[in-house]
Design an enzyme around this catalytic site. Sequence first.
Site, PDB file in Angstrom:
ATOM      1  CG  HIS A 172      -0.255   4.013   4.290  1.00 34.50           C
ATOM      2  ND1 HIS A 172       0.267   5.001   3.724  1.00 34.50           N
ATOM      3  CD2 HIS A 172      -0.667   3.047   3.487  1.00 34.50           C
ATOM      4  CE1 HIS A 172      -0.065   4.731   2.286  1.00 34.50           C
ATOM      5  NE2 HIS A 172      -0.412   3.661   2.160  1.00 34.50           N
ATOM      6  CB  ALA A 189       6.074  -4.490  -7.828  1.00 31.88           C
ATOM      7  CB  SER A 215      13.271   4.625  -4.231  1.00 29.80           C
ATOM      8  OG  SER A 215      12.413   4.281  -3.293  1.00 29.80           O
ATOM      9  CG  ASP A 250       9.974   1.460   2.044  1.00 32.51           C
ATOM     10  OD1 ASP A 250       9.172   0.643   2.746  1.00 32.51           O
ATOM     11  OD2 ASP A 250       9.252   2.147   0.992  1.00 32.51           O
TER      12      ASP A 250
END
Length: 376
Positions: free
Chosen positions: A32, A119, A124, A168
Site C-alpha cells: 500500500h 492469493a 489480473s 503489480d
Amino acid sequence: MKEQVKQKFAELYGEGAVCYASPGRINLIGEHTDYNGGFVFPGAVDKGIVAAIKLNGTDKVRAYALDLGEESVFGLNEEDKPAQSWACYIFGVCREMQKRGGTLGGFDTVFAGDVPLGAGMSSSAALESTFAFAMNELFDCGIDKFELARVGQATEHNYCGVNCGIMDQFASVFGKKGNLMRLDCRSMEYEYFPFDPKGYKLVLVDSRVKHELVGSPYNDRRASCERVAKVLGQEFLRGASMEQLDAVKEQISEEDYKRARYVIGEERRVLDVCEALEKGDYETVGRRMYETHWGMSKDYEVSCEELDFLAGLAEECGVTGSRIMGGGFGGCTINLVKDELYDAFIAKAKSEFNAKYGHEPKIYDVVISDGSRRLE
C-alpha cells in the site's frame, strides 16, 4: 500450460498462434505504498498467464478463457465493452493501447493461468501484461516497457473499477530471474537486487479466504491517504515524517491518522530491508516483515482473522519473517523460513489452520522468475 493453450487454440481457431507469457508477483515488503508515491520491493514468480494469439484480419476479438471454459467476442470501440469481467481486462488493454497511438485489429486468443486466484499474487496484472506485451509486438505499436505497465494499470482504473498503483504491472513486465526490484513509485526509478537467500526458503501460505477489491475498502484506504497528504500540503504521503503527521493529528480523523502512520512506517521498512539484504542480514528483513504485518492488521486494517492466525503461528514456530501479502482481506502470508524449520512450520500451519477453520491452507514455494515475454 503452453501446450494445453496451443492445443485448445488449434481446436477453436486453427494453427499458427504465437504464445506470450507474463508472471504473477510477490512483494517482499512495501504494501500500500505504491499509490502513496513510496517504494515497493516486488519480484516476478514462476506462475502466470500464458496466451496463444493470432491476428484474424477482422475488427473483432475472439477470446477463450481456458480455465473458465468461456468465450467472449467483442469489437475494439468503447461501446463494445464485453459483459464478462475477465474479458474486460483484454478489452481494456486494447483500448488503452489505442489511446497511446497503437493501431489494433482483431485477433483470436486462448489463455490460461496458474497464478492462484485471490492469493494476492496479482493474476489480473499478469493477464494485462501478457496482452499489452503481445499487442505491442504483434501490431508493432512501439510502446516502451514502462508504458506497457501503465497500460495495465489504466485498464484496472478505467475498465475494472480498481484504483490500483503501478507495482503489480511493473513487476509483471520487468521481472528478472533471481532478482527482486526496488521501484520508486514517484520517480519510476528502479533497481534490481539479487535475491538468493542461502539457508532460507520463501514460501506463501494461502489461507484460501477470498476477497473482492472492487468498490471496496481498497479505494477507501487510498482516499484516507490522499486526505492526509493534502493536509500536509503534499501530493503523496511519501517523504512525510511521523513528526509531521503528529503535528496535524488534531486536523484529521483518528482513522486517517492510523492509515497514514502505517504508510509512513512502511516506507522506512522498505529501505531498511534493502540495506539488510545487501549485508545478507535476513534477521532484520524478517523483523520488518512482522512489523508490516501487524501494521497492516492494526493500523491499516486490511488483514483478517485467518491471516493474523497464520502470522502468529509463524512467530510461534520461530519463522524469521511473516506477513500478509497483497491488498488484504484474504489471500496469503509470505514467509521467510530457515531451511531446518520449514517442514515443521508447514506441518503445523496445515494442521492447526485446518483444526480452526475447517480447511488446510495451500503452500506455494516461491521461485523468482522473468517478466513478460514471447515464448519460443
